[in-house]
Design an enzyme around this catalytic site. Structure first.
Site, short mmCIF file in Angstrom:
data_model
loop_
_atom_site.label_atom_id
_atom_site.label_comp_id
_atom_site.label_asym_id
_atom_site.label_seq_id
_atom_site.Cartn_x
_atom_site.Cartn_y
_atom_site.Cartn_z
N HIS A 131 54.84 35.83 2.64
CA HIS A 131 55.78 34.72 2.58
C HIS A 131 55.04 33.38 2.48
O HIS A 131 55.53 32.44 1.85
CB HIS A 131 56.70 34.75 3.81
CG HIS A 131 57.72 35.83 3.73
ND1 HIS A 131 58.41 36.29 4.82
CD2 HIS A 131 58.15 36.57 2.68
CE1 HIS A 131 59.25 37.24 4.44
NE2 HIS A 131 59.09 37.43 3.15
N GLU A 155 71.81 35.03 -25.57
CA GLU A 155 71.00 35.65 -24.52
C GLU A 155 71.08 37.17 -24.53
O GLU A 155 70.50 37.85 -23.68
CB GLU A 155 71.38 35.11 -23.14
CG GLU A 155 72.85 35.11 -22.84
CD GLU A 155 73.19 34.35 -21.57
OE1 GLU A 155 72.31 34.20 -20.70
OE2 GLU A 155 74.35 33.92 -21.44
N ASP A 179 67.16 35.98 -20.14
CA ASP A 179 67.96 37.20 -20.30
C ASP A 179 67.68 37.87 -21.64
O ASP A 179 67.65 39.09 -21.73
CB ASP A 179 69.45 36.88 -20.17
CG ASP A 179 69.93 36.95 -18.73
OD1 ASP A 179 69.42 37.81 -17.98
OD2 ASP A 179 70.79 36.15 -18.35
N CYS A 236 67.04 26.92 -23.78
CA CYS A 236 67.15 26.46 -22.39
C CYS A 236 66.49 27.42 -21.41
O CYS A 236 66.53 27.20 -20.20
CB CYS A 236 68.61 26.24 -22.01
SG CYS A 236 69.63 27.71 -22.15
#
Length: 839
Positions: free
Chosen positions: A462, A698, A722, A769
C-alpha cells in the site's frame, strides 16, 4: 376452517428483477423499516402478481398498491414504485377487487412501464409485511429473481426463549466459489467480505485448505492465504443464512474495481541478484524517478519497559480511548480522500478502519490486559502475533499487508503514549527506514521529502501504491545494510533500482542539473500552455482536459486547456443513497461550464453498470460485468435516468458550449433513438439552440461502423482504455495481463485509423479521451491517423501542446500508416522512439 395462523409461508416473487434489501431503497420511510419488514425488487416486467394465496384487503385509489392477507394471517403491502401515488392512477390497471380471493401467482395489476418510469421517483417496488410485530420476514435470496421464484419465508414471531433457541440451532447452508479478487483475499477484498457478512444476523465462515476463519475477522480471512481463482467453501448459520450465503458468494466472485497499478503481479520482497557494486545498494522499484538529497533515517517508535501488574480496567479504558482517537483520525483521512476522489487512499484506509475493529486483534489485546499487561504491551504483542502469522504463509502479497497492521500498531501506540508524529525532515531529503507505513507516507509527502527507500517492503504494498500516486520515487527491499548508512548525500535512482551511497560531486551535480532542466522544461511548457497547439505545418490540434468536477475544470483552464474533452458525470451519482435530482445535476453541469470560461465542454452521459455499481440502482450480478449492462445499454433499461440527465443538460447556458457524449454505443439505432429523444425534449422545453451530440468509440463495433455513426453524430471521441481491452480480449485490470493491454497495438491503431477515415466522409472531427491521448509517444501517431482533439489530464496539457508544436502533421500521416503494418505494440513503440524521440 382450520387455524393456519402458525403456518410458515413462502412468498414467491411478485415481479421479475434485481432484489434489494429495504436499507437500499431510496426512500427514508421504507428504508427505515417504519412500514414493516420486507424486501424490494427493481422490476423488469409490467405485471404485479400475488406472492401467495390470500384475500385482497385493500386496493389503493390510485391503483399503485394492493394489500393482501395471507392464509396464515400475514398482511402484505405490494407497492409498485416510489411516489407513484402522485400519478393519480395514470398508467395503472388494477385486475382484482377488494374482498376477492386470489391464488398464488395471479395477476393483480398491470402498469405502463414507460409512462410510469418517466414520471415517478423510482420503479423500485416493495413487498412489506405490515404486521411485522406478529410475523417475521426472512429473505431467501438477494439475487435477481423471476416471477414465481421463492423470495421470503414468513414465520410467526415467538417468545424470546424460543427465539434464542432458534438462533442457536438455526439452519446452516454452504456453497463453494472461486476467489475473483486479484491477489486473493488480502486486506481490501477481506474488508469487503467482512462488511457483507455484517449485514446479516447469521454467522458466516470461510473454509480453505483445512482451515477456517470467521467472516467477521479481516486477519482471520487474510490468514487463510487464499489466492486468486482458488476455491473456498462458505458456510452460514442463523436465521437469514441463505441470504447471507448468496451475498457472500457474490462478493467473493466479483473482483474489486481497482486501478491498473494495483494489478501488477506481486514482486518478491528481495532485490534481484546483481553484480556487487561498491557504494551502491540494489533494490526493487516501487515508484519511478531520479532524485538526489540528504539521507534521513526514520526510526520506529520504541516502547518503555513494562513491569506488569497493571489495573486491567484502567488499561482497557486507555486502549479504548486510543482506538477511538485513531479511528477518528482514519475517518478524517477517509473523508479527505473521498473529497479529493483519491480511490487508492479510500480503499487502503477503509481496510485500516476494518482492521482496527478486528476481533482477532481486540480479543488478544483484551486477554493480555486481563493478565496484567499494559495496554501498550498488549496492543503491540497482539499486532506482532498476527504479523507473524501473515509473514509465515509464504505469500509475498500477504507479507506486505502485515505492514498495514504495523501502521495501526504505531498509530495506537502513539495515542497511548501521548506522542505525535514529530519528525522534522529537511525539504528534499531521501527518507530511509526499515519499512514505512501508509500513514507515515502521508506525513512525509506533506513535509516535501524527495524520495523514499526501505530495507524491507514490496513493490505492490500500500505504501508503494501511495508513493506512485504522490509522485515520490521509492525503492524497497534494499536489505538491512540501508539502516547502517550515515551518508549525507545520496542519489536515489528508482528506475534503475539503485541507491548510490557515495556519489561523486559530479554525479550529484548531473542529477541536480537533470532535475533542473526537467523543471525548466515544464515551466516553459506551462508558460506557453495557453497558446494554440499548431503543428509545424499549421494543423491545429485542440488539447482539452479530462475532468470529474467543476474544481478540476478550473484547474484545467488554469493549465491551458482548450476545453473539457470528457466530463465524467459519475461523480454526481456515486457515494450516495439516492440519485441526484434534475436541479442538482443542472447546477453541477453549469458550474463546470462556468469554470471553463468561454471554452467548450463535452459531458458524457452516465456510464455505470458492470463493475461500477450504485447503491440505489441495483443491477443483476453478471459473470462478465464489462460485457454486460452498462453505459447506453443501461439507459435503454432505465430511460428515466437518461431523460432526467438530458433535461438537466438542456437547462445549462450557453448550450452552444455544451456537447453531449454517449458511452458504449455499438450500433446506429442506439444513436438515432437518443437523438430522437433529445429532439423531443428540446421541443418540450422549447430549446432552439441544440447541443452537439457525439458518440464514444470504445468497442470495436463502433469503430467498424464509424462512417455510419458519423452520418448522424456531430463528433466522435475514442475511449482507448475500453477499446484496448475489448479489441485485445484482455481485462485491463487483470494481474497477469495489465502490462500487455497497450493501446499502441497495431490492431488498435487500425481501428483508430478506420474511425478517422469514416468520420472524414461526413466532415466530422475525431478526438481521443482515453489514456493514450496523455502519452507523448503516441501524440504523432494519433495526429497522423487523423485525430484532431486530445483530451488529457490537466497537468499534461502544457507537455502535450509542446509536443504538438514540434511535429509535422504531413510527416506524421506518412509514417503513422506504416506503423499499422507492424506486428506488436512493442514494435510500434520502438518505431515511434526512432521517428519522434522524446527529449
Amino acid at each position: 376452517m382450520p387455524d393456519n395462523n402458525n403456518k410458515e409461508l413462502t412468498l414467491s416473487a411478485p415481479l421479475s428483477g434485481p432484489v434489494l434489501t429495504l436499507a437500499n431503497v431510496p426512500d427514508p420511510v421504507f428504508a427505515s423499516g417504519a412500514m414493516g419488514d420486507g424486501i424490494a425488487i427493481d422490476p423488469l416486467n409490467d405485471t404485479l402478481y400475488a406472492p401467495c394465496a390470500g384475500v385482497v384487503m385493500h386496493v389503493a385509489r390510485t391503483g399503485h398498491a394492493i394489500t393482501l392477507r395471507a392464509d396464515n394471517g400475514a398482511e402484505l403491502l405490494l407497492h409498485l414504485g416510489l411516489d407513484t401515488v402522485e400519478l393519480q392512477g395514470e398508467g395503472f390497471a388494477v385486475l382484482v377487487e377488494e374482498g376477492a380471493h386470489v391464488a398464488n401467482g395471479q395477476a393483480l395489476l398491470r402498469y405502463d412501464v414507460d409512462k410510469v418510469a418517466l414520471q415517478c421517483k423510482s420503479l423500485v417496488s416493495l413487498l412489506i409485511l405490515t404486521n411485522s410485530e406478529e410475523f417475521q420476514a426472512r429473505p431467501i435470496t438477494l439475487k435477481s429473481v423471476k416471477v414465481g421464484d421463492p423470495l421470503l419465508h414468513i414465520v410467526r414471531r415467538v417468545t424470546q426463549e424460543v427465539a434464542s433457541e432458534i438462533e442457536i440451532s438455526g439452519i446452516e447452508v454452504h456453497g463453494h466459489i472461486r476467489i475473483a479478487h486479484r491477489g486473493g483475499l488480502h486486506a481490501r477484498p477481506a474488508a469487503l467480505i467482512r462488511q457483507t457478512a455484517q449485514g446479516f444476523q447469521s454467522k458466516s465462515q470461510l473454509h480453505f485448505s483445512g482451515k477456517s476463519a470467521s467472516c467477521d475477522s479481516l486477519i482471520g480471512l487474510m490468514s487463510l492465504a487464499v489466492g486468486e481463482q482458488q476455491e473456498v467453501k462458505v458456510s452460514s448459520h442463523g436465521p437469514d443464512a441463505q441470504a447471507a450465503l448468496q451475498a457472500l458468494l457474490q462478493a467473493l466472485s466479483t473482483a474489486l474495481a481497482e486501478d491498473s497499478h494495483a494489478a501488477a503481479a506481486p514482486t518478491p520482497i528481495t532485490a534481484p541478484q546483481r553484480p556487487a557494486e561498491k557504494g551502491v545498494l540494489h533494490g526493487v522499484c516501487a515508484a519511478p524517478g531520479l532524485v538526489a538529497g540528504p539521507l534521513f533515517r526514520l526510526n520506529a517508535i520504541s516502547l518503555p519497559v513494562d513491569a506488569g501488574n497493571h489495573d486491567p480496567e484502567q488499561q482497557r479504558q486507555a486502549l479504548d480511548a486510543a482506538l477511538s482517537h485513531v479511528r477518528s483520525d482514519i475517518e478524517q483521512t477517509l473523508a479527505l480522500a473521498r473529497k479529493q476522489r483519491n480511490t487508492d487512499e479510500q480503499a487502503i484506509f477503509a481496510a485500516h478502519l476494518a482492521l482496527l475493529e478486528d476481533p482477532a486483534l481486540l480479543d488478544a489485546a483484551a486477554q493480555s490486559i486481563t493478565c496484567g499487561s499494559a495496554a501498550t504491551q498488549a496492543w503491540s504483542e497482539s499486532i506482532d502475533a498476527q504479523c507473524a502469522v501473515l509473514q509465515q504463509l509464504g505469500s509475498p502479497l500477504l507479507a506486505e499487508r502485515a505492514n498495514d497492521l504495523r501502521d495501526l500498531k504505531q498509530r495506537v501506540l502513539r495515542a497511548l503514549l501521548g506522542e505525535t508524529w514529530h519528525y522534522e525532515i529537511p525539504h528534499g531529503a531521501i527518507v530511509a527506514a526499515h519499512e514505512l507505513t501508509p500513514s507515515d507516507l502521508l506525513h512525509l509527502s506533506q513535509q516535501g521529502v524527495g524520495g523514499l527507500c526501505m530495507a524491507a517492503g514490496g513493490a505492490t504494498s500500500h505504501v508503494a501504491i501511495l508513493a506512485r500516486g504522490k509522485g515520490l520515487p521509492c525503492l524497497v527491499a534494499l536489505s538491512s545494510a540501508l539502516l547502517e548508512q550515515q551518508q549525507e548525500s545520496v542519489v536515489l535512482d528508482a528506475d534503475g533500482g539503485r541507491l548510490e551511497l557515495t556519489p561523486s560531486s559530479q554525479r550529484l551535480a548531473d542529477v541536480q542539473q537533470a532535475l533542473l532542466e526537467q523543471q525548466q522544461r515544464r515551466a516553459l511548457q506551462q508558460s506557453q500552455a495557453h497558446g494554440n497547439a499548431l503543428t509545424l505545418d499549421g494543423v491545429h490540434i485542440e488539447v482539452a482536459a479530462n475532468v470529474a468536477s467543476s474544481a478540476e475544470a478550473a484547474d484545467a483552464l488554469a493549465n491551458g486547456a482548450d476545453g473539457v474533452g470528457l466530463l465524467r458525470t459519475e461523480f454526481l451519482f456515486v457515494d450516495r443513497h439516492t440519485a441526484p435530482d434534475q436541479q442538482e445535476q443542472r447546477q453541477a453541469y453549469q458550474a463546470v461550464l462556468d469554470a471553463m470560461g468561454d471554452k467548450p465542454v463535452i459531458i458524457r452521459t452516465i456510464d455505470v453498470g458492470g463493475d461500477k455499481q450504485l447503491d440505489y440502482l441495483p443491477l443483476p450480478a453478471e459473470a462478465n460485468p464489462v460485457l454486460g449492462l452498462r453505459g447506453i445499454r443501461l439507459a435503454q433499461v432505465r430511460p428515466e435516468l437518461l431523460d432526467q440527465q438530458l433535461r438537466a443538460l438542456l437547462s445549462v447556458s450557453p448550450l452552444s458550449r455544451c456537447r453531449i457524449l454517449l458511452p458504449m454505443v455499438t450500433e446506429v439505432d442506439e444513436l438515432l433513438h437518443i437523438r430522437q429523444r433529445l429532439d423531443a425534449l428540446c421541443a418540450e422545453l422549447r430549446v432552439t439552440d441544440r447541443p452537439e451530440l457525439g458518440v464514444m468509440i470504445e468497442v470495436p463495433a463502433a469503430a467498424l461502423l464509424a462512417e455510419q455513426l458519423a452520418e448522424h453524430a456531430d463528433f466522435l471521441s475514442i475511449g482507448t482504455n475500453d477499446l484496448s481491452q475489448y479489441t485485445l480480449a484482455m481485462d485491463r485490470d487483470h494481474a497477469g495481463l495489465a502490462s500487455r493491454v497497450d493501446a499502441l497495438h497495431p490492431a488498435l491503431l487500425r481501428l483508430i485509423a478506420q474511425t478517422c477515415a469514416g468520420a472524414a466522409v461526413h466532415q466530422r472531427w475525431v478526438g481521443v479521451c482515453g489514456a493514450l491521448a496523455s502519452d507523448p509517444l503516441a501524440t504523432p501517431v494519433l495526429i497522423g491517423l487523423g485525430v484532431r482533439e486530445l483530451s488529457v489530464s490537466p497537468l499534461q496539457i502544457g507537455e502535450i501542446k509542446d509536443r504538438v508544436r514540434h511535429l509535422d502533421a504531413s510527416a506524421c500521416q506518412r509514417l503513422s500508416h506504416d506503423l499499422l503494418k507492424l506486428r506488436s505494440a512493442a514494435a510500434v513503440r520502438q518505431a515511434c522512439q526512432q521517428h519522434w524521440p522524446l527529449s
